[in-house]
Design a protein around this motif. Structure first.
Motif, short mmCIF file in Angstrom:
data_model
loop_
_atom_site.label_atom_id
_atom_site.label_comp_id
_atom_site.label_asym_id
_atom_site.label_seq_id
_atom_site.Cartn_x
_atom_site.Cartn_y
_atom_site.Cartn_z
N PRO A 1 0.78 -1.24 0.00
CA PRO A 1 0.00 0.00 0.00
C PRO A 1 0.81 1.28 0.00
O PRO A 1 0.23 2.37 -0.11
CB PRO A 1 -0.83 -0.12 1.28
CG PRO A 1 0.01 -0.96 2.18
CD PRO A 1 0.70 -1.95 1.28
N THR A 2 2.15 1.19 0.14
CA THR A 2 2.97 2.39 0.13
C THR A 2 4.04 2.26 -0.95
O THR A 2 4.23 1.20 -1.54
CB THR A 2 3.65 2.62 1.49
OG1 THR A 2 4.52 1.51 1.78
CG2 THR A 2 2.61 2.74 2.60
N TRP A 3 4.74 3.36 -1.18
CA TRP A 3 5.81 3.38 -2.17
C TRP A 3 6.82 4.44 -1.77
O TRP A 3 6.43 5.50 -1.30
CB TRP A 3 5.24 3.70 -3.56
CG TRP A 3 6.23 3.54 -4.68
CD1 TRP A 3 6.49 2.42 -5.40
CD2 TRP A 3 7.11 4.54 -5.20
NE1 TRP A 3 7.47 2.65 -6.33
CE2 TRP A 3 7.87 3.96 -6.22
CE3 TRP A 3 7.33 5.89 -4.88
CZ2 TRP A 3 8.82 4.66 -6.94
CZ3 TRP A 3 8.29 6.59 -5.59
CH2 TRP A 3 9.02 5.98 -6.62
N PRO A 4 8.13 4.21 -1.88
CA PRO A 4 8.80 3.06 -2.52
C PRO A 4 8.89 1.81 -1.64
O PRO A 4 9.27 0.76 -2.14
CB PRO A 4 10.19 3.61 -2.82
CG PRO A 4 10.44 4.61 -1.75
CD PRO A 4 9.11 5.25 -1.48
N THR A 5 8.58 1.93 -0.34
CA THR A 5 8.55 0.73 0.48
C THR A 5 7.27 -0.04 0.21
O THR A 5 6.33 0.50 -0.38
CB THR A 5 8.63 1.09 1.97
OG1 THR A 5 7.51 1.93 2.30
CG2 THR A 5 9.93 1.82 2.30
N CYS A 6 7.23 -1.30 0.63
CA CYS A 6 6.01 -2.09 0.43
C CYS A 6 4.96 -1.71 1.47
O CYS A 6 3.80 -1.46 1.14
CB CYS A 6 6.33 -3.58 0.51
SG CYS A 6 4.90 -4.65 0.22
#
Length: 323
Positions: free
Chosen positions: A57-62
């Motif tokens: 659900p987030t970016w650049p992290t997962c």
């Protein structure tokens, strides 16, 4: 001075290892670029069709605080993260292409520029992917993401084509009328694909239950997508007839285009009449990329370097075509 000389030796060795002419390494990387650009559409389709669009659900992290999916994200996180890994693989291949073409960056500027464009495209696509996630899978951004992938497939096709050709002036190897019809067909192919992207963005496979749709009438768009598709088939049949009758050097590429279109039409009809099963929808998306590559190949092979036969010539060790 001695230490500087010693330190330079590994660099010189690497530089000497790089190709000074088009060789198998460059051709393999070019093909890998094309294949992975198509495959990532398949993995991206899997993300959407399994409802895993927000698996990370987030970016650049997962997820917050983790680059990779956590156990709580389940299979959707794995599927979405797998697609992100595919982007990394394409990036590595793009870097490899730039590196391998470094010594040829002046003599084969066309190839080097294409490799740089593909590398830059990976970064741009990663950013668009991030925007897609952060906007909750906005259907128009998702559609743009897919369209950009199609463009990347076409560019990778140009790279594959060019690594088999000598540089220099190119001239038509088909009649002008045939070339005009081929370009017209490419326009209708592009229209068909774009209508397909819009149709998919309006259909049931949004990538997540909370994701929105375009609000357009999906049934009407199916017809608007099919009509130019059938027009493409008719135009391609004419191209096949003309190329075979005239024994044009492009005929094998035109026949390949026809085969891809026939398979795509069959899959399209099946998915429409079977209620859009995810597997067929995903196959239809991948075939759209194959169709774009096949159409690009037809257009590229309308011309050949002056003094060189059309097709895929064999190269001598100095990087020029054998006549």
């Amino acid at each position: 001075m001695r230490s500087n000389t010693v330190g330079a030796e590994p660099v010189n060795a690497i530089y000497q290892w790089l190709p000074s002419a088009i060789d198998a390494r460059i051709r393999v990387v070019a093909w890998l670029s094309l294949v992975t650009e198509i495959l990532i559409v398949g993995t991206g389709g899997a993300v959407r069709l399994t409802g895993s669009g927000l698996g990370c659900p987030t970016w650049p992290t997962c997820v917050a605080g983790s680059l990779v999916p956590t156990q709580e994200m389940g299979v959707h996180g794995v599927i979405e993260f797998g697609n992100r890994l595919m982007t990394g693989l394409i990036g590595i291949i793009a870097i490899a292409a730039v590196v391998l073409l470094w010594r040829l960056r002046k003599g084969r500027k066309d190839l080097f520029v294409l490799a740089v464009i593909l590398g830059s495209g990976v970064l741009a696509q990663a950013l668009v992917g991030g925007v897609t996630v952060l906007t909750g899978l906005n259907p128009f951004i998702v559609g743009f993401h897919f369209t950009a992938s199609l463009i990347m497939v076409c560019i990778a096709t140009v790279l594959v084509h060019r690594v088999y050709l000598a540089p220099g002036l190119r001239a038509l190897v088909v009649p002008v009328g045939f070339a005009g019809l081929a370009h017209a067909t490419s326009f209708v192919v592009a229209l068909t694909v774009l209508m397909g992207v819009l149709t998919t963005a309006s259909g049931p496979h949004s990538g997540d239950v909370a994701a929105g749709r375009t609000g357009f009438n999906a049934e009407l768009l199916e017809h608007l997508h099919a009509w130019p598709g059938y027009a493409t088939l008719v135009l391609t049949l004419v191209l096949v007839g003309a190329s075979v009758r005239g024994k044009l050097p492009v005929r094998s590429f035109v026949v390949t285009l026809l085969v891809v279109e026939l398979v795509q039409i069959v899959v399209g009809l099946l998915q429409a009449n079977l209620g859009l099963p995810p597997l067929l929808v995903g196959l239809h998306m991948v075939l759209a990329c194959v169709l774009a590559a096949a159409m690009t190949a037809v257009v590229l092979n309308l011309k050949a370097p002056v003094g060189q036969p059309a097709g895929l010539p064999e190269f001598a060790g100095n990087g020029t075509a054998r006549n």
